[in-house]
Enzyme design. Structure first.
Site, PDB file in Angstrom:
ATOM      1  N   ASP A 116       0.888  -1.154   0.000  1.00  0.00           N
ATOM      2  CA  ASP A 116       0.000   0.000   0.000  1.00  0.00           C
ATOM      3  C   ASP A 116       0.933   1.212   0.000  1.00  0.00           C
ATOM      4  O   ASP A 116       2.111   1.113   0.327  1.00  0.00           O
ATOM      5  CB  ASP A 116      -0.929  -0.023   1.228  1.00  0.00           C
ATOM      6  CG  ASP A 116      -2.138   0.862   1.015  1.00  0.00           C
ATOM      7  OD1 ASP A 116      -3.159   0.652   1.674  1.00  0.00           O
ATOM      8  OD2 ASP A 116      -2.060   1.777   0.148  1.00  0.00           O
TER       9      ASP A 116
HETATM   10  C1  GLC Z   1      -4.315   4.367  -0.156  1.00  0.00           C
HETATM   11  C2  GLC Z   1      -5.239   3.175   0.065  1.00  0.00           C
HETATM   12  C3  GLC Z   1      -5.191   2.168  -1.061  1.00  0.00           C
HETATM   13  C4  GLC Z   1      -4.958   2.917  -2.370  1.00  0.00           C
HETATM   14  C5  GLC Z   1      -3.548   3.470  -2.308  1.00  0.00           C
HETATM   15  C6  GLC Z   1      -3.249   4.347  -3.537  1.00  0.00           C
HETATM   16  O1  GLC Z   1      -3.721   4.720   1.057  1.00  0.00           O
HETATM   17  O2  GLC Z   1      -5.087   2.482   1.292  1.00  0.00           O
HETATM   18  O3  GLC Z   1      -6.437   1.475  -1.074  1.00  0.00           O
HETATM   19  O4  GLC Z   1      -5.098   2.040  -3.479  1.00  0.00           O
HETATM   20  O5  GLC Z   1      -3.294   4.219  -1.120  1.00  0.00           O
HETATM   21  O6  GLC Z   1      -4.050   5.485  -3.497  1.00  0.00           O
END
Ligand code: GLC
Length: 615
Positions: free
Chosen positions: A228
């Site tokens: 993430d």
């Molecule tokens: C965010 C979310 C994830 C998302 C990623 C990119 O913090 O937790 O679901 O796809 O970062 O935006």
């Protein structure tokens, strides 16, 4: 030697290390010398949030169709529908040069307070896994990848970057992992995204047991694991655990750290090569799908409307719905003019167009006279005048429609809800309107269940419209006027009180730790085993017709090498209008030596039936 292996053999250490960390917020590092292109990824699970500048994390993105969110989709229990939506998402991804869509989210709904429950499917792993697999298969059938997320046990927003989710082995294996296992083994997502939080003391980005032992070795996952955004703390430890790609980039110091670790023997180059192999496999696969072109905005909007209507759950109906040619309709609620159709955070879409619920109602209401009152302010303030205005139009109308949307400051990525309550003004509004108008229908826009006890008694009907997507305004009108017979069923229990919820004594944790003290017993597994009453149970949803079940048969048989049981039942549409029914099959173990939930969903099927028809 495969062309991937030959590529790896030609790559320098620097190129390998660079490939394992993003080149920007949304792209991997290309290797022009070897003809390796970049891979472009984009949120999100229910619409393409493509930012124009790949180095930007801005919320502003290019126009895309905003479909209903996951908690809506799961309420349809309709595998074919999600597959169809996945294909449309892929078309939009291709038009926006996106190789991988960062979704779906398959985390369990441990508590209705979780701010991202609108982005997750269900409180049951079988339903969530089936829905996630359907969406993944739909998207990937068009040559666009997905990122099944957030692996694992990301069930709250509170301290999500650091909290340690303490989950016992059975709860992990029987509740929090199965939806991921089903999706990975059935739909083979190109990528899996690790979660921010710790699981039993170890960060998701460094969790070897999850990322390598279970995901890659036990389940046979062949794609790559992406972090993430910002979830990696120690890049070398993460590589060793099986975290292939760190996002976002650029992070030159991380790249240098990996190079250094290989050079000084701290990191076996074979570990780096395995991450490179997995990333290259997906980069090359994505490159086979030509990008560009456009998508049919009107067709996707119409699809979003169809999907939205299929996801709506008729929670209560004394017969007032479908509306029968009312002459004067009092339309009350800010959400009737400003559609509340999506949640906040990384999934936020810039919609191609948005239905105004009031206007869509007007289109289907024939020569009925519609009046409007805002009912509640934008913020959390109390405004008695708005209630008086609503009461005034309600008491002289044939029917009052209350559009009640949970404000986004109550429900979004980044924070959990403090309670399940609507705003005090909204509760007072519903009470005041139902006191003068027995024919009152409440239409809800929310991602997760809200408290209903204080106001539901006086209503004639309640329609759960969820985070309905940009075409939800039209879908609500379709359902209210009976153009669509509602067929959705709850994928998350509507509890009577927050204090009744399974995680209540252990949410959202303290001192950096959240104990999953309820173990296996989340959602209906808890309420049924404790014999606790609820407002509306998992699997509940009314229709404008009725269905009769007869002649149930259970046969045990060998399916190839697996012992299985087939449950059959004849379902008849015993009412006057066509409709769809969702047959659910639960198991109850009478002899287990270990404690088991009272019942567990193990099968379901959705059937469309004309009046009198049996299937
Ligand atoms: C965010 C979310 C994830 C998302 C990623 C990119 O913090 O937790 O679901 O796809 O970062 O935006």
């Amino acid at each position: 030697m495969s062309d991937i292996q030959s590529l790896i053999a030609q790559m320098t250490l620097e190129e390998k290390a660079a490939l394992c960390t993003g080149a920007s917020a949304w792209t991997t590092t290309p290797i022009p010398r070897l003809g390796v292109p970049q891979l472009l990824v984009s949120d999100g699970p229910h619409g393409i949030r493509r930012v124009a500048d790949v180095h930007s994390m801005t919320i502003k993105s290019l126009p895309a169709t905003c479909f209903p969110t996951a908690s809506s989709l799961a309420s349809s229990w309709d595998v074919a529908l999600l597959h169809e939506m996945g294909q449309a998402l892929a078309e939009e991804a291709i038009a926006r040069d996106v190789d991988v869509i960062l979704g779906p989210g398959a985390n369990m709904k441990r508590s209705p307070l979780c701010g991202r429950n609108f982005e997750y499917f269900a409180e049951d792993p079988y339903l969530a896994g089936t829905m996630a697999a359907a969406l993944i298969e739909g998207i990937q059938s068009q040559g666009v990848g997905t990122s099944l997320k957030h692996f694992a046990a990301n069930n709250q927003e509170y301290e999500r970057f650091s909290i340690d989710a303490q989950v016992d082995e059975r709860a992990l294996r029987e509740i929090y992992l199965p939806a991921f296992e089903m999706a990975v083994t059935k739909a083979k997502p190109w990528t899996v995204m690790c979660s921010y939080n710790r699981i039993n003391g170890t960060f998701g980005s460094e969790h070897r047991q999850l990322l390598t032992d279970i995901l890659k070795n036990e389940w046979g996952f062949e794609g790559f694991v992406v972090s993430d955004w910002g979830a990696v703390h120690n890049r070398v430890a993460a590589l060793r655990a099986g975290l292939d790609l760190e996002m976002p980039g650029p992070k030159p110091t991380r790249v240098d750290g990996v190079i250094e670790a290989v050079r000084n023997g701290d990191l076996d180059e074979a570990v780096l090569d395995e991450a490179v192999r997995r990333i290259l496999t997906i980069v090359c696969r994505a490159a086979e799908t030509p990008k560009g072109g456009d998508f049919d905005i009107a067709a996707h909007h119409a699809l979003a409307r169809k999907i939205s209507a299929e996801t709506m759950v008729l929670l209560k109906n004394n017969g007032i719905l479908p509306l029968r040619d009312p002459q004067h309709i009092a339309v009350i609620g800010r959400a009737a003019m400003e559609a509340h159709f999506q949640g906040g955070g990384s999934s936020h879409i810039n919609p191609t167009q948005v239905d105004v619920p009031f206007n869509e109602l007007q289109k289907l209401a024939g020569n009925a006279e519609l009046s409007f009152a805002a009912g509640y302010p934008k913020d959390d303030s109390r405004d008695p005048v708005l209630i008086e205005q609503a009461v005034t139009i309600a008491q002289t109308a044939d029917v009052a429609l209350l559009y009640i949307a949970l404000p986004s400051y109550k429900e979004s990525e980044g924070y959990d809800r403090p309670d399940m309550d609507l705003t005090a003004q909204q509760v007072a509004l519903i009470q005041a309107v139902t006191a003068v108008q027995p024919n009152t229908v409440v239409i809800l826009n929310n991602g997760a269940p809200v408290a209903t006890r204080a106001w539901i008694g006086g209503t004639a009907a309640v329609l759960e419209a969820w985070m309905m997507g940009q075409a939800g305004g039209g879908a609500i009108a379709d359902v209210l006027f009976g153009r669509v017979n509602p067929s959705g069923k709850l994928a998350e229990t509507y509890p009577l009180r927050l204090a009744d919820t399974p995680a209540h004594l252990n949410f959202p944790g303290e001192n950096g730790v959240v104990r999953y003290g309820e173990g296996l017993f989340i959602g209906y597994r808890y309420y049924d085993t404790k014999e606790l009453p609820v407002q509306f149970p998992f699997g509940h949803g009314l229709s404008y017709t009725t269905f009769a079940y007869d002649n149930m048969r259970v046969s045990d048989e060998e399916f190839k090498d697996v012992y299985g049981i087939t449950v059959s039942v004849d379902v008849t549409n015993s009412g006057a209008v066509a409709g769809q029914e969702i047959v659910q099959v639960y198991v109850h173990d009478r002899e287990s030596r270990l404690i088991r939930p009272y019942k567990e969903l193990k099968g379901f099927a959705k059937v469309s039936l004309q009046p009198g028809e049996t299937k």
